[in-house]
Design an enzyme around this catalytic site. Structure first.
Site, mmCIF file in Angstrom:
data_model
loop_
_atom_site.group_PDB
_atom_site.id
_atom_site.type_symbol
_atom_site.label_atom_id
_atom_site.label_comp_id
_atom_site.label_asym_id
_atom_site.label_seq_id
_atom_site.Cartn_x
_atom_site.Cartn_y
_atom_site.Cartn_z
ATOM 1 N N HIS A 1 -4.892 0.862 31.325
ATOM 2 C CA HIS A 1 -4.689 0.353 29.969
ATOM 3 C C HIS A 1 -5.489 -0.914 29.668
ATOM 4 C CE1 HIS A 1 -0.472 2.437 30.122
ATOM 5 N NE2 HIS A 1 -1.466 3.303 29.959
HETATM 6 C C1 LIG Z 1 -6.278 8.355 33.436
HETATM 7 C C2 LIG Z 1 -5.707 7.711 32.190
HETATM 8 C C3 LIG Z 1 -4.414 7.995 31.812
HETATM 9 C C4 LIG Z 1 -3.878 7.410 30.665
HETATM 10 N N1 LIG Z 1 -2.663 7.818 30.242
HETATM 11 C C5 LIG Z 1 -2.191 7.387 29.068
HETATM 12 C C6 LIG Z 1 -1.008 7.934 28.530
HETATM 13 O O1 LIG Z 1 -0.424 8.861 29.087
HETATM 14 N N2 LIG Z 1 -0.546 7.429 27.375
HETATM 15 C C7 LIG Z 1 -1.171 6.415 26.734
HETATM 16 O O2 LIG Z 1 -0.648 5.956 25.712
HETATM 17 N N3 LIG Z 1 -2.322 5.897 27.195
HETATM 18 C C8 LIG Z 1 -2.878 6.383 28.317
HETATM 19 N N4 LIG Z 1 -4.069 5.933 28.762
HETATM 20 C C9 LIG Z 1 -4.775 4.900 27.979
HETATM 21 C C10 LIG Z 1 -5.309 5.383 26.626
HETATM 22 O O3 LIG Z 1 -5.765 6.703 26.698
HETATM 23 C C11 LIG Z 1 -6.411 4.424 26.140
HETATM 24 O O4 LIG Z 1 -5.870 3.140 25.998
HETATM 25 C C12 LIG Z 1 -7.017 4.843 24.803
HETATM 26 O O5 LIG Z 1 -7.499 6.141 24.864
HETATM 27 C C13 LIG Z 1 -8.120 3.863 24.403
HETATM 28 O O6 LIG Z 1 -8.697 4.272 23.207
HETATM 29 P P1 LIG Z 1 -10.035 3.625 22.657
HETATM 30 O O7 LIG Z 1 -10.346 4.282 21.376
HETATM 31 O O8 LIG Z 1 -9.916 2.159 22.664
HETATM 32 O O9 LIG Z 1 -11.161 3.955 23.738
HETATM 33 P P2 LIG Z 1 -11.702 5.365 24.257
HETATM 34 O O10 LIG Z 1 -10.749 6.455 23.944
HETATM 35 O O11 LIG Z 1 -12.064 5.149 25.666
HETATM 36 O O12 LIG Z 1 -12.998 5.633 23.373
HETATM 37 C C14 LIG Z 1 -14.237 4.996 23.561
HETATM 38 C C15 LIG Z 1 -15.340 6.028 23.310
HETATM 39 O O13 LIG Z 1 -16.572 5.349 23.146
HETATM 40 C C16 LIG Z 1 -17.578 6.051 23.858
HETATM 41 N N5 LIG Z 1 -18.641 5.078 24.182
HETATM 42 C C17 LIG Z 1 -18.529 3.951 24.931
HETATM 43 N N6 LIG Z 1 -19.705 3.312 24.988
HETATM 44 C C18 LIG Z 1 -20.586 4.046 24.258
HETATM 45 C C19 LIG Z 1 -21.963 3.906 23.938
HETATM 46 N N7 LIG Z 1 -22.702 2.874 24.362
HETATM 47 N N8 LIG Z 1 -22.549 4.850 23.154
HETATM 48 C C20 LIG Z 1 -21.819 5.899 22.689
HETATM 49 N N9 LIG Z 1 -20.520 6.083 22.973
HETATM 50 C C21 LIG Z 1 -19.906 5.163 23.737
HETATM 51 C C22 LIG Z 1 -16.839 6.583 25.073
HETATM 52 O O14 LIG Z 1 -17.528 7.634 25.698
HETATM 53 C C23 LIG Z 1 -15.517 6.997 24.468
HETATM 54 O O15 LIG Z 1 -15.555 8.300 23.975
HETATM 55 C C24 LIG Z 1 -4.646 6.476 29.909
HETATM 56 C C25 LIG Z 1 -5.943 6.195 30.300
HETATM 57 C C26 LIG Z 1 -6.491 6.810 31.425
HETATM 58 C C27 LIG Z 1 -7.907 6.500 31.835
#
Ligand SMILES: Cc1cc2nc3c(=O)[nH]c(=O)nc-3n(C[C@H](O)[C@H](O)[C@H](O)COP(=O)(O)OP(=O)(O)OC[C@H]3O[C@@H](n4cnc5c(N)ncnc54)[C@H](O)[C@@H]3O)c2cc1C
Length: 616
Positions: A545
């Site tokens: 997280h």
């Molecule tokens: C194994 C695991 C289990 C988890 N389990 C849970 C759960 O059960 N419940 C829960 O609430 N949370 C869970 N989480 C946490 C939750 O999923 C994350 O906090 C959430 O998805 C974050 O969302 P975000 O939009 O900030 O980032 P992300 O969903 O990581 O999105 C970022 C995106 O940007 C893209 N990106 C990054 N840099 C670049 C670049 N330079 N150019 C183009 N694209 C780029 C990435 O590829 C990605 O697709 C878990 C996380 C993991 C890893």
């Protein structure tokens, strides 16, 4: 002899009625599998159509949990042309099957980050580094996560507002959760808490394992109620972002369901290298690597960075927005001196609370092949679930608050488990000596982890660039246990788990905490406080997280990167909308909050550019 004759001829027996029936069965299974992981549920990858100097009204960087919501909302206005740039591909077929969640780490859908070594943490993992999986595909981390959907408690958001972020108190953010939700769980059909009709399916898969009830009962004995749906303190089975037995990742749900919108363009396999910022400190475009081509794409209105807690600070720093000294040391021209990459917070859990239990507590599942058949034919059964991992407990070890300071996660391994335990040990990178003891114990009896997780750590880490090469992975310093108070709170969480084993509902099944003979902790008496403190420095690791690296806060807050409307301080037409903006980590799993941030953030963009959303 006759029998072996049949076997010998079997490969040739593709004629006759029996062969016809058999091939029908295989065909049905194949087409069912194709339905589970069909690309048709996703938008088309338009990267090959992108041309140098193409223009869009909005460019969203990253199609993860938050970015997918942002692009969905902005493209609601058919007059706006919206481009989403995503480094990853379509999620692999394995991501769709809930029970395979741990196998996704270290694979093609994972960025496979690792932390920098420290003398206080991650010492029991290979190379003394904790592994930090992050989704690298459409849907981002929502495509590889545990699918638990929990919104979090009021105090978390109220604190954000009190710290100068107007509009982020719980009352104000609640509607942005509700609008996304489509509660499909029959068990909660009378609930008034969750939304219905939104894009995001929420279902509830009650695990049938009796140990789940024992864990709940043991918590009841210790004063924590069993709940039907989330609340501040207590135990409940979490809703999951799963629809009819198949993962509902954000890319499929928020982009796939609106893929017919001609004003929404998605480019996959495309890595954002930097944001172009002109002399007036206005973001005007991006440089993106599409295969071996480098394109400059222009944004007429705004650029929205949704790269997640690691990707977003990386993109900003590569673009000249970040700590002056750090950028200068890498030869990057500084455009805006901000504390990008600082304020890194994570939930750390202790992976070494591992116990054996009598077989009476863990009846074996049905035959694996039967389970697979059930899944591929009907998307039901064990493969559609994550076992007892959707059981979560929220406790306060100091009993001084109605809010939790520790969350308990759980994983169960049947006796002689051939899949889950080896997979978890493999992907987390636990050192071989410890992994061998866990495997040996499990050959004799069922085993389980109770995973105490610190919810409001005081330690703060940071992300730095390794170099100015956008394709180098950044350096991650989580600084786990930098603040000794975090160790003490985790210790209290471990002691709670210990007490659970001593309560009657569990005790009658003879649970035994396994001595993992943790290298470096041999001199401490097993289960003493000092033993646990040592063990924490070895087997504490991420529960995935990370947040906070582009902190939201008013200009007066010197650590803030974005304001309460998520605009980057001092740079025009540039926002960050994802988990990285959290000023303080929420006391809950971070996916639902990230999607809420996406929804509220996009709504603010729409307001600022003169488009009002009818339903809010
Ligand atoms: C194994 C695991 C289990 C988890 N389990 C849970 C759960 O059960 N419940 C829960 O609430 N949370 C869970 N989480 C946490 C939750 O999923 C994350 O906090 C959430 O998805 C974050 O969302 P975000 O939009 O900030 O980032 P992300 O969903 O990581 O999105 C970022 C995106 O940007 C893209 N990106 C990054 N840099 C670049 C670049 N330079 N150019 C183009 N694209 C780029 C990435 O590829 C990605 O697709 C878990 C996380 C993991 C890893």
């Amino acid at each position: 002899m006759e029998c072996s004759g049949i076997i010998n001829h079997c490969p040739n027996s593709v004629s006759g009625v029996s062969a016809h029936i058999f091939l029908t069965l295989i065909n049905t299974l194949m087409s069912s599998k194709c339905q589970i992981s069909s690309k048709e549920k996703y938008p088309v990858d338009s990267r090959t159509e992108l041309k140098d100097h193409d223009e869009f009204d909005f460019i969203v960087l990253g199609a993860g949990s938050a970015g997918s919501v942002v692009a969905n909302k902005l493209s609601e206005n058919s007059n706006w042309k919206v481009l989403v740039i995503e480094a990853g591909q379509y999620p692999s077929p394995s991501t769709e099957i809930p029970s395979l969640l741990f196998s996704l780490q270290q694979g093609e859908d994972d960025w496979q980050f690792t932390t920098e070594p420290s003398d206080k943490a991650c010492l029991g993992f290979k190379n003394k580094r904790c592994r930090w999986p992050r989704g690298k595909c459409l849907g981002g981390t929502s495509a590889i996560n545990g699918m638990l959907y929990i919104r979090g408690n009021k105090r978390d958001y109220d604190q954000w507002a009190q710290d100068g972020n107007d509009g982020w108190d719980y009352e104000s953010v609640l509607k942005y959760f509700i609008e996304l939700e489509d509660l499909q769980a029959e068990q909660l059909k009378n609930s008034t808490k969750y939304g219905r009709g939104g894009f995001l399916p929420l279902s509830l898969y009650n695990s049938q394992q009796p140990i789940k009830e024992m864990l709940k009962e043991s918590a009841r004995v210790l004063g924590y109620p069993s709940l039907l749906e989330e609340d501040n303190l207590g135990y409940f089975e979490s809703l999951q972002t799963v629809e009819k037995g198949i993962r509902a990742n954000a890319g499929k749900v928020f982009l796939g369901k609106v893929k017919e919108r001609s004003n929404l363009v998605v480019a996959m396999n495309s890595v954002v290298e930097k944001i172009i910022i002109d002399d007036t400190n206005t973001a005007s475009g991006v440089v993106v690597a599409v295969g071996d081509k480098k394109l400059t794409i222009k944004a007429r209105n705004e650029i929205i960075v949704s790269g997640g807690a690691i990707g977003s600070p990386q993109i900003l720093m590569l673009s000249g927005i970040g700590p002056k000294q750090h950028l200068q040391s890498l030869g990057i021209d500084v455009i805006q001196d901000l504390k990008v990459g600082e304020n890194l917070q994570d939930h750390e859990f202790y992976l070494g609370f591992y116990a054996s239990i009598d077989e009476t507590a863990v009846p074996a599942k049905d035959n694996v092949i039967d389970e697979l058949y059930r899944y591929f034919m009907y998307q039901e059964g064990a493969a559609a679930q994550i076992g007892i991992t959707n059981l979560v407990g929220f406790i306060n070890t100091r009993n001084d608050s109605n809010y939790p300071n520790i969350q308990l996660h759980h994983v169960l391994y049947e006796k002689n488990d051939k899949y889950l335990l080896p997979e978890i040990l493999r992907v987390t990178g636990v050192i071989d000596e410890i992994a061998a003891i866990e495997m040996q114990t499990n050959q004799q009896s069922p085993t389980f982890n109770i995973l105490p997780t610190i919810l409001n750590p005081k330690s703060r880490g940071r992300i730095l660039l390794k170099s100015k090469n956008p394709h180098d992975k950044p350096l991650i310093y989580p600084n786990y246990f930098e603040d000794p108070e975090d160790v003490e709170i985790m210790l209290e969480g471990i002691k709670f788990a210990q007490k659970q084993l001593e309560t009657e509902p569990l005790k009658q099944h003879n649970p035994q905490i396994v001595d993992l003979k943790i290298p470096g902790c041999e001199n401490f008496e097993f289960k003493s406080d000092d033993y646990w403190r040592c063990a924490l420095s070895r087997l504490g690791t991420t529960v995935y997280h990370p947040v906070g690296t582009c902190k939201m806060g008013p200009k007066a807050d010197l650590a803030a990167v974005v304001d309460a409307r998520l605009r980057v301080h001092g740079v025009k037409n540039l926002r960050v909308i994802d988990a990285s903006i959290m000023p303080n980590i929420v006391s809950v799993n971070t996916n639902a909050p990230s999607m809420m941030i996406g929804n509220k953030g996009a709504t603010m963009v729409m307001e600022d550019w003169g488009y009002k959303h009818d339903e809010l």
